[in-house]
Design an enzyme around this catalytic site. Structure first.
Site, short mmCIF file in Angstrom:
data_model
loop_
_atom_site.label_atom_id
_atom_site.label_comp_id
_atom_site.label_asym_id
_atom_site.label_seq_id
_atom_site.Cartn_x
_atom_site.Cartn_y
_atom_site.Cartn_z
N LYS A 189 0.85 -1.20 0.00
CA LYS A 189 0.00 0.00 0.00
C LYS A 189 0.89 1.25 0.00
CE LYS A 189 -1.78 2.82 2.89
NZ LYS A 189 -1.74 4.06 2.09
N GLY A 242 7.45 5.38 7.35
CA GLY A 242 6.59 6.55 7.49
C GLY A 242 6.95 7.32 8.75
N GLY A 247 4.13 5.06 12.94
CA GLY A 247 4.96 3.87 13.22
C GLY A 247 4.67 3.28 14.60
N GLU A 264 10.76 1.90 9.58
CA GLU A 264 11.74 2.92 9.20
C GLU A 264 11.04 4.26 9.33
OE1 GLU A 264 14.71 2.01 8.84
OE2 GLU A 264 14.47 -0.13 8.46
N CYS A 298 13.95 11.58 4.91
CA CYS A 298 14.08 11.14 6.31
C CYS A 298 15.50 11.37 6.82
CB CYS A 298 13.71 9.67 6.43
SG CYS A 298 14.66 8.62 5.31
P1 NAD Z 1 2.83 8.67 7.33
O1 NAD Z 1 3.25 7.97 8.57
O2 NAD Z 1 1.80 9.71 7.41
O3 NAD Z 1 2.31 7.62 6.25
C1 NAD Z 1 3.12 6.52 5.83
C2 NAD Z 1 2.22 5.44 5.27
O4 NAD Z 1 1.43 4.91 6.33
C3 NAD Z 1 1.23 5.91 4.21
O5 NAD Z 1 1.09 4.91 3.22
C4 NAD Z 1 -0.06 6.06 5.00
O6 NAD Z 1 -1.22 5.92 4.20
C5 NAD Z 1 0.07 4.89 5.96
N1 NAD Z 1 -0.73 5.02 7.18
C6 NAD Z 1 -1.22 6.14 7.77
N2 NAD Z 1 -1.91 5.82 8.89
C7 NAD Z 1 -1.85 4.48 9.01
C8 NAD Z 1 -2.35 3.56 9.96
N3 NAD Z 1 -3.07 3.96 11.01
N4 NAD Z 1 -2.08 2.24 9.78
C9 NAD Z 1 -1.35 1.82 8.73
N5 NAD Z 1 -0.86 2.64 7.79
C10 NAD Z 1 -1.10 3.96 7.94
O7 NAD Z 1 4.19 9.22 6.69
P2 NAD Z 1 4.37 10.11 5.40
O8 NAD Z 1 3.93 11.49 5.72
O9 NAD Z 1 3.81 9.41 4.21
O10 NAD Z 1 5.96 10.07 5.22
C11 NAD Z 1 6.83 10.94 5.84
C12 NAD Z 1 7.50 10.27 7.01
O11 NAD Z 1 8.19 9.09 6.58
C13 NAD Z 1 8.57 11.15 7.64
O12 NAD Z 1 8.47 11.06 9.03
C14 NAD Z 1 9.87 10.50 7.17
O13 NAD Z 1 10.98 10.73 7.99
C15 NAD Z 1 9.48 9.07 7.12
N6 NAD Z 1 10.40 8.33 6.27
C16 NAD Z 1 11.30 7.48 6.84
C17 NAD Z 1 12.21 6.80 6.05
C18 NAD Z 1 13.23 5.87 6.65
O14 NAD Z 1 13.81 5.09 5.92
N7 NAD Z 1 13.46 5.93 7.94
C19 NAD Z 1 12.19 6.97 4.66
C20 NAD Z 1 11.24 7.85 4.12
C21 NAD Z 1 10.33 8.51 4.92
#
Ligand code: NAD
Length: 492
Positions: A189, A242, A247, A264, A298
């Site tokens: 997803k 995310g 997370g 991550e 990130c």
């Molecule tokens: P987000 O946490 O809002 O969303 C990430 C994913 O999770 C999306 O697909 C979203 O639809 C899904 N999601 C949202 N709520 C959920 C739930 N309750 N249950 C399951 N899935 C759910 O993050 P974002 O805004 O898309 O991304 C930005 C974040 O990602 C930043 O914090 C960034 O640092 C992090 N990030 C980390 C890495 C890494 O490798 N550490 C890499 C890229 C991005």
């Protein structure tokens, strides 16, 4: 470069991919996709329901248990992964175009960096697919009978993959390559704001000849489709990238179900410019780390810790760099920074800059919205200290905070004074300092004299609030497997 309309026409808009079939979600709902660089609609994604997730998991489970995928040798799985890598390379312009349209980033970034890295990742793990080995044990006899024990390295089953919007092709590739090379099947997803390139990737997976149902795609909302994956009893592992906030939720739901999980998450990474930093590459690297992908990375080295003796020079050079960044149309060849992903992100970034000023920090440059359609913000630098909210929380925008330090002890202490622990960058010519900082910095990676040289062979991980478990490298691959024990005792 191809026209956006012809690239978008390639996609089965509004559809999900279950058991090898593109179809509309069960209740036919979809969501408009906005190009953030124009604020104009460019298409639709389907909003999968929990029943769609059920169907996707069932297709993945069937392929894992009894399908053609379950009967392929490791070498044949590797061949498919290798073929996929070739297709990604051939499709590089389309994938990069879709990312740029979806999230407003400059086209050259995914074209030059992430899409080639995605292909390299599939190729790297293709070579692992026939090398998953167990161990043998020479043990004493058991009740007078000979005993021989060994372990089998087996896939887990169905891996649920949830990705963020900021580097959608590359992150999907990292997770897919390791899960598939280990022999699992997948339900993926992507984020609501960036599903197009993953849809295209799934088309290439089909084209490569993966058996239908090996990789299933459910687009849609995190709280609906995402949660349904995390809570599904037949998903064996959740691989999530995310925000730290989501997370934590995923971790608690997955652990309640005793499910394996890799997380991550976010970062507030330091980059340390010692007095002996090689300034030309350090300033260039610091600027790239702050402004690439509009700072929505990130691993962004968003806390720039600078030795006080070089503070004036670094500040002057970094401000000059920030002011020279060309902000504009993601498809214009001269553009170095595009649009933030959406209006919410724009408000959030501007609020952090305002908040830092209210807490007494000085904005050195930027801090304003760029007046044009879309969600553009200026490259921004702030001078302050490590207790500011701006130093504690992830902004996920093009905002760098400069903080001076006086010696190595203080640099290490400032660098580690954070809840996060994703990456850290050290700029120095002193190898003894490298050895000391590499041990002392609390982060999944320490990069010396360069920002962000990821490679599929290197594990990718965050510690503390930045994550749990590894992605990439041998460890990332093995995190998609179980090592099962077999004990054979001679019959009397
Ligand atoms: P987000 O946490 O809002 O969303 C990430 C994913 O999770 C999306 O697909 C979203 O639809 C899904 N999601 C949202 N709520 C959920 C739930 N309750 N249950 C399951 N899935 C759910 O993050 P974002 O805004 O898309 O991304 C930005 C974040 O990602 C930043 O914090 C960034 O640092 C992090 N990030 C980390 C890495 C890494 O490798 N550490 C890499 C890229 C991005």
């Amino acid at each position: 470069m191809t026209a956006s309309s012809s690239v978008l026409a390639l996609l089965p808009q509004g559809k999900i991919h279950v058991g090898g079939v593109w179809r509309e979600p069960g209740d036919g709902r979809s969501q408009v996709v906005i190009n953030p660089a124009t604020a104009q609609p460019i298409g639709r994604i389907g909003l999968a329901t929990p029943a769609d997730v059920d169907a996707a998991v069932a297709a993945a489970r069937a392929q894992f248990e009894t399908g053609e995928w379950s009967r392929l040798s490791g070498a044949d799985k590797g061949r498919l992964l290798w073929k996929l890598a070739d297709l990604i390379e051939q499709d590089r312009a389309t994938l990069a175009h879709l990312e740029a349209l979806d999230i407003g980033r400059p086209y050259f970034e995914p074209f030059a960096i992430e899409v080639p890295l995605a292909a390299d990742t599939f190729r790297h793990f293709a070579g692992w697919a026939d090398k998953l080995e167990g161990s043998t044990f020479a043990l004493p006899s058991f009740m007078g009978r000979d005993r021989f024990s060994y372990t089998l390295r087996l896939p887990l089953g169905v891996v649920g993959i949830i990705t963020p919007w900021n580097a959608p092709t590359m992150i999907a590739a990292w997770k897919l390559a390791t899960a598939l090379a280990a022999g699992n099947t997948v339900v993926i997803k992507p984020a609501e704001d960036a599903s197009f390139s993953t849809m295209r990737l799934v088309q290439l997976i089909e084209q490569a000849g993966f058996p239908p149902g090996t990789v299933n795609l459910v687009t849609g909302e995190g709280e609906v489709a995402g949660e349904a994956i995390v809570n599904h009893p037949d998903v064996d592992k959740v691989s999530f990238t995310g925000s730290t906030a989501v997370g934590r939720k995923v971790a608690s739901q997955a652990s309640a179900a005793l499910k394996k999980v890799t997380l991550e998450l976010g970062g507030k990474s330091p980059q340390i410019l010692r007095r002996d930093a090689p300034l030309d590459v350090a300033v260039e690297g610091a600027a790239i780390s702050l402004f690439a992908n509009q700072g929505q990375t990130c691993a962004s080295g968003s806390r720039v810790l600078v030795h006080r003796e070089i503070l004036d020079e670094v500040t002057e050079r970094l401000v000059e760099k920030a002011r020279s960044v060309v902000v504009g149309d993601p498809f214009a060849p001269e553009t170095q920074m595009g649009s933030l992903v959406n209006a919410r992100q724009l408000d959030r970034v501007l609020a952090y800059v305002d908040g830092a000023q209210a807490e007494g920090a000085t904005v050195l440059t930027g801090g304003q919205r760029v007046e044009r359609p879309g969600f553009f913000v200026e490259p921004t630098l702030v001078m302050g200290h490590n207790r500011l909210t701006l130093a504690r929380e992830e902004v996920f925008g093009p905002v760098g905070l400069l903080v001076p330090f006086d010696d190595d002890d203080e640099a290490i202490s400032l660098a580690n004074d954070t809840d996060y622990g994703l990456t850290s960058v050290l700029w120095t010519r002193d190898v003894s300092a490298v050895n000391r900082f590499a041990r002392a910095l609390r982060a999944g990676s320490t990069w010396v004299n360069a920002w962000g040289p990821p490679h599929p062979a290197l594990p990718w991980l965050g510690i503390r609030s930045s994550g749990l478990g590894e992605e990439l490298g041998r460890q990332g691959l093995l995190s998609n497997t179980v090592e099962k024990v077999v004990s054979v005792v001679s019959a009397p």
